[in-house]
Enzyme design. Sequence first.
Site, PDB file in Angstrom:
ATOM      1  N   HIS A  96       0.849  -1.192   0.000  1.00 35.42           N
ATOM      2  CA  HIS A  96       0.000   0.000   0.000  1.00 35.42           C
ATOM      3  C   HIS A  96       0.888   1.246   0.000  1.00 35.42           C
ATOM      4  O   HIS A  96       1.948   1.255   0.631  1.00 35.42           O
ATOM      5  CB  HIS A  96      -0.921  -0.012   1.227  1.00 35.42           C
ATOM      6  N   SER A 214     -10.034   7.275  -3.414  1.00 34.74           N
ATOM      7  CA  SER A 214     -11.221   8.135  -3.328  1.00 34.74           C
ATOM      8  C   SER A 214     -12.446   7.542  -4.025  1.00 34.74           C
ATOM      9  O   SER A 214     -13.219   8.281  -4.649  1.00 34.74           O
ATOM     10  CB  SER A 214     -10.909   9.534  -3.872  1.00 34.74           C
TER      11      SER A 214
END
Length: 254
Positions: A96, A214
């Site tokens: 990540h 997002s």
Amino acid sequence: MNAPLIVANWKMHGTRSQCVGLARAIVRQLRKQPAPIQVVLAVPFTALASVKRILRGSRIGLAGQNCHWQESGAFTGEVSPTMLRDVGCDAVILGHSERRQIFHETDAVIAKKVDAALGSELKVILCVGETLAHRRQGRIAQVITRQLRIALKGVGKSAIDKIEIAYEPVWAIGTGHNAVPLQIAQVHRRIRQVLMTLFGKAAGSRIRILYGGSVKPENAAPLATTAEVGGVLVGGASLKADSFLSIAHCFNGN
Ligand code: PGA
């Protein structure tokens, strides 16, 4: 073709009781509206065992958000792949961008973690993505190709069913600025090419490629109809059952 995969990444959010409450709400609502999608919850280490109890009897998977590359040893503060299996995880998120940027994980370190996780029978959700600077310099393909090649170096063809790739442009994570489907499709096609080069055409075309950054109920529908997108990795919007599930349900028709 695989069902779309919808991953919730709760990051460092939630006490045990908050995580249990959220997991319970997700299980209950998914049961009411069964959908041809796969759902995985990546929850904080401290809540894994409690959330596992809630997920029993459902088809929802459980994931860690990171792991070490050794099985055990003097690594204060770390958690091994075996420990994740032991507590009921099916998968682990690796690479990540928050791990890469804040904790300085390199591609070589991520490669060791990928090998260790697969060796412990965990599925790997491998994140790759460019920064805004890379994008401005026109280096997206170069950066992503390097991240994939190094992280997947030790992975044999027989393990590819245990790999999911998440394309997460760093500039889109937690910023409210999601990449648009055209940008995503372009990068996903590049990722697919790299996977086919590494594993051969047939095997490379089977690996699911998710988008993350997002993702919200308001922008999920066009992602769900983008052919190259095999699912999503959702951060902020996964912290409320309603918003997470409305994202998931956008993928029902795929
Ligand atoms: P975000 O996070 O949805 O809050 O942008 C995504 C991620 O970090 O995986």
